[in-house]
Write a protein that holds these residues in place. Structure first.
Motif, PDB file in Angstrom:
ATOM      1  N   UNK A 146       0.861  -1.188   0.000  1.00  0.00           N
ATOM      2  CA  UNK A 146       0.000   0.000   0.000  1.00  0.00           C
ATOM      3  C   UNK A 146       0.898   1.239   0.000  1.00  0.00           C
ATOM      4  N   UNK A 147       0.329   2.345  -0.460  1.00  0.00           N
ATOM      5  CA  UNK A 147       1.091   3.574  -0.568  1.00  0.00           C
ATOM      6  C   UNK A 147       1.340   4.247   0.770  1.00  0.00           C
ATOM      7  N   UNK A 148       2.117   5.315   0.727  1.00  0.00           N
ATOM      8  CA  UNK A 148       2.521   6.011   1.957  1.00  0.00           C
ATOM      9  C   UNK A 148       1.337   6.574   2.722  1.00  0.00           C
ATOM     10  N   UNK A 149       0.392   7.207   2.021  1.00  0.00           N
ATOM     11  CA  UNK A 149      -0.750   7.814   2.709  1.00  0.00           C
ATOM     12  C   UNK A 149      -1.625   6.744   3.366  1.00  0.00           C
ATOM     13  N   UNK A 156      -2.604   5.502  12.001  1.00  0.00           N
ATOM     14  CA  UNK A 156      -3.105   6.689  12.678  1.00  0.00           C
ATOM     15  C   UNK A 156      -2.153   7.861  12.661  1.00  0.00           C
ATOM     16  N   UNK A 157      -1.336   7.947  11.593  1.00  0.00           N
ATOM     17  CA  UNK A 157      -0.358   9.024  11.490  1.00  0.00           C
ATOM     18  C   UNK A 157      -0.606   9.826  10.227  1.00  0.00           C
ATOM     19  N   UNK A 158       0.100  10.942  10.138  1.00  0.00           N
ATOM     20  CA  UNK A 158       0.142  11.734   8.918  1.00  0.00           C
ATOM     21  C   UNK A 158       1.488  11.497   8.241  1.00  0.00           C
ATOM     22  N   UNK A 159       1.541  11.681   6.938  1.00  0.00           N
ATOM     23  CA  UNK A 159       2.819  11.636   6.240  1.00  0.00           C
ATOM     24  C   UNK A 159       3.605  12.883   6.633  1.00  0.00           C
ATOM     25  N   UNK A 160       4.890  12.710   6.909  1.00  0.00           N
ATOM     26  CA  UNK A 160       5.737  13.849   7.244  1.00  0.00           C
ATOM     27  C   UNK A 160       6.712  14.114   6.097  1.00  0.00           C
ATOM     28  N   UNK A 161       7.197  15.337   6.032  1.00  0.00           N
ATOM     29  CA  UNK A 161       8.105  15.720   4.951  1.00  0.00           C
ATOM     30  C   UNK A 161       9.427  14.961   4.987  1.00  0.00           C
ATOM     31  N   UNK A 162       9.801  14.449   6.170  1.00  0.00           N
ATOM     32  CA  UNK A 162      11.081  13.746   6.275  1.00  0.00           C
ATOM     33  C   UNK A 162      10.964  12.250   5.965  1.00  0.00           C
ATOM     34  N   UNK A 163       9.803  11.798   5.519  1.00  0.00           N
ATOM     35  CA  UNK A 163       9.603  10.392   5.153  1.00  0.00           C
ATOM     36  C   UNK A 163      10.610  10.004   4.065  1.00  0.00           C
ATOM     37  N   UNK A 164      11.438   9.011   4.360  1.00  0.00           N
ATOM     38  CA  UNK A 164      12.463   8.582   3.408  1.00  0.00           C
ATOM     39  C   UNK A 164      11.882   8.128   2.078  1.00  0.00           C
ATOM     40  N   UNK A 182      14.599   4.946 -11.515  1.00  0.00           N
ATOM     41  CA  UNK A 182      14.057   4.983 -12.874  1.00  0.00           C
ATOM     42  C   UNK A 182      12.541   5.076 -12.898  1.00  0.00           C
ATOM     43  N   UNK A 183      11.877   4.747 -11.790  1.00  0.00           N
ATOM     44  CA  UNK A 183      10.428   4.948 -11.726  1.00  0.00           C
ATOM     45  C   UNK A 183       9.993   5.022 -10.272  1.00  0.00           C
ATOM     46  N   UNK A 184       8.867   5.702 -10.065  1.00  0.00           N
ATOM     47  CA  UNK A 184       8.374   5.922  -8.714  1.00  0.00           C
ATOM     48  C   UNK A 184       6.848   5.957  -8.767  1.00  0.00           C
ATOM     49  N   UNK A 185       6.218   5.082  -8.006  1.00  0.00           N
ATOM     50  CA  UNK A 185       4.758   5.035  -7.919  1.00  0.00           C
ATOM     51  C   UNK A 185       4.374   5.039  -6.449  1.00  0.00           C
ATOM     52  N   UNK A 186       3.511   5.962  -6.060  1.00  0.00           N
ATOM     53  CA  UNK A 186       3.003   6.012  -4.692  1.00  0.00           C
ATOM     54  C   UNK A 186       1.497   6.258  -4.770  1.00  0.00           C
ATOM     55  N   UNK A 187       0.746   5.165  -4.818  1.00  0.00           N
ATOM     56  CA  UNK A 187      -0.709   5.210  -4.902  1.00  0.00           C
ATOM     57  C   UNK A 187      -1.277   4.495  -3.687  1.00  0.00           C
ATOM     58  N   UNK A 188      -2.579   4.642  -3.436  1.00  0.00           N
ATOM     59  CA  UNK A 188      -3.158   3.974  -2.269  1.00  0.00           C
ATOM     60  C   UNK A 188      -2.881   2.480  -2.265  1.00  0.00           C
ATOM     61  N   UNK A 189      -2.959   1.849  -3.442  1.00  0.00           N
ATOM     62  CA  UNK A 189      -2.842   0.392  -3.514  1.00  0.00           C
ATOM     63  C   UNK A 189      -1.427  -0.099  -3.790  1.00  0.00           C
ATOM     64  N   UNK A 190      -0.441   0.814  -3.810  1.00  0.00           N
ATOM     65  CA  UNK A 190       0.905   0.338  -4.141  1.00  0.00           C
ATOM     66  C   UNK A 190       1.956   1.430  -3.963  1.00  0.00           C
ATOM     67  N   UNK A 191       3.108   1.026  -3.439  1.00  0.00           N
ATOM     68  CA  UNK A 191       4.301   1.867  -3.455  1.00  0.00           C
ATOM     69  C   UNK A 191       5.388   1.045  -4.124  1.00  0.00           C
TER      70      UNK A 191
END
Length: 199
Positions: A146-149, A156-164, A182-191
């Motif tokens: 699952x994605x970061x959000x 029960x947390x928020x995403x922070x700017x320092x998230x690696x 070479x690619x980056x995907x951060x969606x609800x169903x996948x990182x």
């Protein structure tokens, strides 16, 4: 370092027995991420921080009988669960620290790492160690089902700017550790962040 290891081992030892039952629907997400790694028959691949070995069967399918699949984890209880689930047949299970892998330089074609980056005590050094064991041009997949959000919300947390795992943080971290994203995907169903080992 020992304190970091103890904390990680305690965290995962306490959760090992019911890990797979807590996330029963992740199989297709793992298989899709492995497909994106574009492994070839005969390749050698490491599942770094393999846990209960959920990636090992799709990794074995991708590299075939002639390929090499290794699963390394720091927590004996997780490896025990991988063996109990029959996943040891898909790859060799190693009790090993990804910060000091018992592998020679440039012996692998790829590294798959699910949920690993949040548990690395020294991310730049640890990613450099993963680069050490991969041939130039080899690949790294940093994956989470699952994605970061969605993950932050689950805890029960928020995403922070320092998230690696945030792209502006991860891209330079990888670049400084021997990798080129070479690619980056951060969606609800996948990182999924894919990187290539630089020469």
């Amino acid at each position: 370092m020992a304190d970091d290891h103890t904390h990680v081992q305690e965290f995962f030892t306490a959760r090992a027995a019911d890990w797979d039952s807590r996330f029963p629907d992740d199989g297709p997400a793992y298989a899709a991420a492995v497909a994106d790694l574009e492994l070839r028959p005969g390749d050698a691949v490491l599942d770094a921080g393999c846990g209960t070995g959920r990636a090992l069967p799709p990794l074995r399918s991708a590299v075939g009988a002639a390929g090499t699949v290794l699963g390394a984890d720091l927590t004996p209880a997780m490896l025990d669960e991988a063996a109990r689930a029959g996943r040891g047949g898909a790859g060799l299970l190693l009790l090993a620290d990804v910060a000091r892998l018992p592998l020679r330089d440039e012996c692998l074609d790829a590294v798959f790492a699910a949920g690993l980056i949040a548990h690395l005590p020294q991310p730049a050094e640890n990613l450099r160690e993963l680069a050490r064991v991969v041939r130039p041009g080899g690949r790294l997949a940093l994956f989470h089902p699952i994605g970061r959000a969605a993950l932050a919300a689950r805890h029960g947390r928020q995403i922070t700017e320092d998230d690696l795992r945030a792209e502006p943080n991860l891209r330079p971290l990888l670049a400084g550790s021997g990798w080129r994203m070479i690619s980056y995907v951060d969606e609800d169903a996948r990182f999924l962040a894919l990187a290539v080992r630089q020469d």
